[in-house]
Design a protein around this motif. Sequence first.
Motif, mmCIF file in Angstrom:
data_model
loop_
_atom_site.group_PDB
_atom_site.id
_atom_site.type_symbol
_atom_site.label_atom_id
_atom_site.label_comp_id
_atom_site.label_asym_id
_atom_site.label_seq_id
_atom_site.Cartn_x
_atom_site.Cartn_y
_atom_site.Cartn_z
ATOM 1 N N PRO A 12 0.818 -1.221 0.000
ATOM 2 C CA PRO A 12 0.000 0.000 0.000
ATOM 3 C C PRO A 12 0.849 1.268 0.000
ATOM 4 N N HIS A 13 0.468 2.223 -0.839
ATOM 5 C CA HIS A 13 1.165 3.505 -0.925
ATOM 6 C C HIS A 13 2.655 3.287 -1.205
ATOM 7 N N GLU A 14 2.945 2.368 -2.128
ATOM 8 C CA GLU A 14 4.330 2.041 -2.465
ATOM 9 C C GLU A 14 4.904 3.107 -3.395
ATOM 10 N N SER A 15 6.097 3.600 -3.093
ATOM 11 C CA SER A 15 6.756 4.598 -3.928
ATOM 12 C C SER A 15 7.724 3.888 -4.860
ATOM 13 N N ALA A 16 7.206 3.322 -5.920
ATOM 14 C CA ALA A 16 8.030 2.577 -6.861
ATOM 15 C C ALA A 16 8.583 3.515 -7.914
ATOM 16 N N ALA A 17 9.873 3.355 -8.237
ATOM 17 C CA ALA A 17 10.479 4.174 -9.281
ATOM 18 C C ALA A 17 9.771 3.927 -10.606
ATOM 19 N N GLY A 18 9.619 4.991 -11.381
ATOM 20 C CA GLY A 18 8.969 4.870 -12.679
ATOM 21 C C GLY A 18 7.463 4.996 -12.629
ATOM 22 N N THR A 19 6.902 5.192 -11.445
ATOM 23 C CA THR A 19 5.463 5.398 -11.323
ATOM 24 C C THR A 19 5.196 6.869 -11.024
ATOM 25 N N ALA A 20 3.933 7.263 -11.085
ATOM 26 C CA ALA A 20 3.565 8.659 -10.853
ATOM 27 C C ALA A 20 2.223 8.716 -10.138
ATOM 28 N N SER A 21 1.846 9.914 -9.721
ATOM 29 C CA SER A 21 0.539 10.142 -9.109
ATOM 30 C C SER A 21 0.123 11.567 -9.438
ATOM 31 N N ILE A 22 -1.131 11.886 -9.207
ATOM 32 C CA ILE A 22 -1.598 13.260 -9.362
ATOM 33 C C ILE A 22 -2.070 13.762 -8.013
ATOM 34 N N ASN A 23 -1.935 15.075 -7.802
ATOM 35 C CA ASN A 23 -2.240 15.667 -6.508
ATOM 36 C C ASN A 23 -3.246 16.806 -6.663
ATOM 37 N N PHE A 24 -4.225 16.855 -5.763
ATOM 38 C CA PHE A 24 -5.203 17.929 -5.740
ATOM 39 C C PHE A 24 -5.155 18.618 -4.382
ATOM 40 N N ASP A 25 -5.118 19.954 -4.391
ATOM 41 C CA ASP A 25 -5.245 20.712 -3.158
ATOM 42 C C ASP A 25 -6.716 20.801 -2.787
ATOM 43 N N VAL A 26 -7.056 20.507 -1.540
ATOM 44 C CA VAL A 26 -8.447 20.523 -1.084
ATOM 45 C C VAL A 26 -8.534 21.315 0.219
ATOM 46 N N HIS A 27 -9.740 21.792 0.529
ATOM 47 C CA HIS A 27 -9.945 22.567 1.750
ATOM 48 C C HIS A 27 -10.169 21.668 2.961
ATOM 49 N N ASP A 28 -10.775 20.486 2.746
ATOM 50 C CA ASP A 28 -11.116 19.602 3.867
ATOM 51 C C ASP A 28 -10.862 18.169 3.440
ATOM 52 N N VAL A 29 -9.673 17.647 3.733
ATOM 53 C CA VAL A 29 -9.311 16.316 3.274
ATOM 54 C C VAL A 29 -10.124 15.234 3.980
ATOM 55 N N GLU A 30 -10.545 15.490 5.222
ATOM 56 C CA GLU A 30 -11.371 14.511 5.935
ATOM 57 C C GLU A 30 -12.704 14.310 5.227
ATOM 58 N N LYS A 31 -13.297 15.406 4.747
ATOM 59 C CA LYS A 31 -14.578 15.310 4.049
ATOM 60 C C LYS A 31 -14.412 14.580 2.720
ATOM 61 N N ILE A 32 -13.319 14.885 1.991
ATOM 62 C CA ILE A 32 -13.041 14.186 0.738
ATOM 63 C C ILE A 32 -12.911 12.689 0.999
ATOM 64 N N TYR A 33 -12.179 12.356 2.040
ATOM 65 C CA TYR A 33 -11.987 10.944 2.387
ATOM 66 C C TYR A 33 -13.314 10.260 2.706
#
Length: 243
Positions: A181-202
């Motif tokens: 889980p949440h492995e930081s493998a070389a050659g992979t990528a992710s996208i990031n979004f800034d949010v106001h309330d991460v608990e609500k998003i979750y």
Amino acid sequence: MPAVKGSGASIAFTATGADGTVYHHEQSLIALNMADSLCLWNLNTNTPGLVEHGYRREENLDGGLSYVFGFGEPEVRNSFREEIGIDLWKNGEISYRYSWGMPGGDFQPRSSVRMKPKSLAAINHIIVMVSDMNKSVEFYESILGFKTRFRSENWTELDAGNITLALHGGGKPRDKNQMEPHESAAGTASINFDVHDVEKIYQDLTAKGVTFTLTPTVRQNEGIKLAVAQDLDGFEICFAQKL
């Protein structure tokens, strides 16, 4: 940036301190008004509403040209007046200059910024390889709320603001059980979004069946609370709330 198929130009900038504090943000639109006169409309964090500046003059610079917009007469001291100069330099740089005077005060230059072109062009697309286009489009549309610009069997474009999030078909499914889980493998990528309330998003996305590899967690020395979800193929989608 061009605006509305080239019928105008949009300019936006943010003044940010070294610690990330935003001191000023503004956006301007330059276009012809209904009377066929060139104007600059400006919204910013220092004034309460939209301000129209009419085009006034062109000024020659040593190495460029300046186009000046304004409202109010500089010599009339009983009201607020302002001019905005946009300088276009031959080397591709752009300056944005303010001159203004408060009621009863002097009219004079106040602040400016000179911007250099980036060495690389702006990012156009972020491409995510997917194994099932129909299911992935449903995920990004129905679950995450993106709007589709274009869709085909092997290529779909989603509106992600200033860039395009593209789904590319033909990806080979990977065995997510073989990855930590949440492995930081070389050659992979992710996208990031800034949010106001991460608990609500979750909470909202979990209720819709979205898998999270990292629940909302305060990241020490990073100034954020972060949660990481996965799409149907295990591609990581990060949601960060600034603290």
